[in-house]
Design a protein around this motif. Structure first.
Motif, PDB file in Angstrom:
ATOM      1  N   ARG A 130     -11.995   2.049  -7.498  1.00 47.25           N
ATOM      2  CA  ARG A 130     -12.053   2.826  -7.047  1.00 47.25           C
ATOM      3  C   ARG A 130     -12.401   3.866  -9.025  1.00 47.25           C
ATOM      4  O   ARG A 130     -13.026   3.610  -9.684  1.00 47.25           O
ATOM      5  N   ARG A 186       0.075   7.601  -2.494  1.00 49.61           N
ATOM      6  CA  ARG A 186       0.061   8.461  -1.581  1.00 49.61           C
ATOM      7  C   ARG A 186       2.279   9.324  -2.336  1.00 49.61           C
ATOM      8  O   ARG A 186       2.691  10.024  -1.833  1.00 49.61           O
ATOM      9  N   ASP A 232       1.070  -1.121   0.036  1.00 45.34           N
ATOM     10  CA  ASP A 232      -0.119  -0.359   0.044  1.00 45.34           C
ATOM     11  C   ASP A 232       0.916   1.225  -0.472  1.00 45.34           C
ATOM     12  O   ASP A 232       2.249   1.166   0.541  1.00 45.34           O
ATOM     13  N   GLY A 233       0.736   2.905  -0.330  1.00 47.42           N
ATOM     14  CA  GLY A 233       0.966   3.918  -0.777  1.00 47.42           C
ATOM     15  C   GLY A 233       1.485   3.937  -2.132  1.00 47.42           C
ATOM     16  O   GLY A 233       2.108   4.966  -1.846  1.00 47.42           O
TER      17      GLY A 233
HETATM   18 MG    MG Z   1      -3.616   2.164  -0.451  1.00 44.83          MG
END
Ligand code: MG
Ligand code: IPE
Ligand code: IPE
Length: 253
Positions: free
Chosen positions: A75, A28, A24-25
């Motif tokens: 999404r 970001r 995850d990430g």
């Molecule tokens: Mg995520």
């Protein structure tokens, strides 16, 4: 067939035999750099390569990576299609290399909504690598833990119609109907990106798994970060319901 951790205490070693990761990430990571989210996903694919290599080098037997959850369809359509495209390219470019490295490649999750070309590449990749004796690399794509469990229950009762009225079903008779019945339960679960949640990953199999959370974003995760997770894993005492004294005397026996 592997014994369930709630039925029998599994053998544990210094290196986790099965590592399951929520990568995850990516979004970001891109945002921090004022880049589109796709840049983070692309960099994330490079991290996958590095972590597969590092896992092989460290003697991990099973590596399971959460690439796309059954909820990720929510999404924006353009991000979903970019992710499909990246998955397609990765399948085209990486499977032969995995095969050269003796990796057994598997995909879990419902692939019926994927484009036909992806489904074909998954089937071909799994067939090509089925007999490899090295790392088993599982990619969870359109995977959801709850769906896995409910589908396993449906398939179990279809095979055992009498069981609906019989004694409670044994957990190890049920395990084999789950998508990952070919693997022991994860020893170590890693989630990058700072969130501390399971997000519908391997709900059943994480019963006695050690959890490790890191604020590192997936594109920044690397072999040293994997080693830090393994060091944390080694420092833990896995008790599987027993007391610390029992665990220590079993180790000394
Ligand atoms: Mg995520
Ligand atoms: C993980 O990164 C990749 C997928 C879920 C496909 P994210 O895309 O979730 O990145 P963040 O959490 O938005 O930073
Ligand atoms: C979990 O990440 C799924 C994958 C990494 C594939 P998400 O980014 O989708 O998780 P939530 O929505 O933050 O829980």
């Amino acid at each position: 067939m592997f014994k369930s951790s709630t039925q029998e205490v599994p053998a544990t070693g210094a290196v986790p035999r099965h590592v399951a990761i929520i990568m995850d990430g990516n979004g970001r990571w891109a945002k921090q750099r004022l880049l589109p989210r796709v840049a983070g996903h692309r960099k994330g694919v490079e991290t996958v390569r590095a972590i597969v290599r590092a896992s092989i080098a460290r003697g991990v037997e099973y590596l399971t990576l959460f690439a796309f959850s059954s909820e990720n369809w929510r999404r924006p359509a353009d991000e979903v299609s970019i992710l499909m495209d990246l998955f397609l390219r990765a399948l085209e470019q990486e499977v032969a290399k995995l095969h050269d490295n003796e990796v057994r490649f598997k995909v879990i999750g419902d692939d019926s909504l994927f484009p036909a070309r992806i489904r074909e590449l998954i089937a071909a990749g799994e067939a090509l690598t089925a007999h490899n004796a090295g790392l088993t690399l599982t990619v969870a794509a359109n995977y959801g833990g709850r769906r896995d469990i409910t589908q396993a229950a449906q398939r179990y009762f279809a095979d055992h119609p009498e069981a609906a009225h019989g004694p409670p079903l044994a957990s190890d008779a049920f395990d084999r109907y789950l998508a990952m019945s070919y693997a022991p339960e994860p020893d170590l679960f890693i989630r990058t990106g700072g969130e501390q949640r399971i997000s519908n990953f391997l709900l059943w199999q994480l019963a006695y798994t050690e959890f490790y959370f890191t604020d590192l974003l997936w594109p920044d995760f690397d072999a040293a970060a994997l080693d830090a997770a393994f060091a944390s894993y080694r420092s833990r005492e896995r008790r599987f319901g027993r007391t610390s004294e029992q665990v220590r005397s079993a180790q000394n026996a």
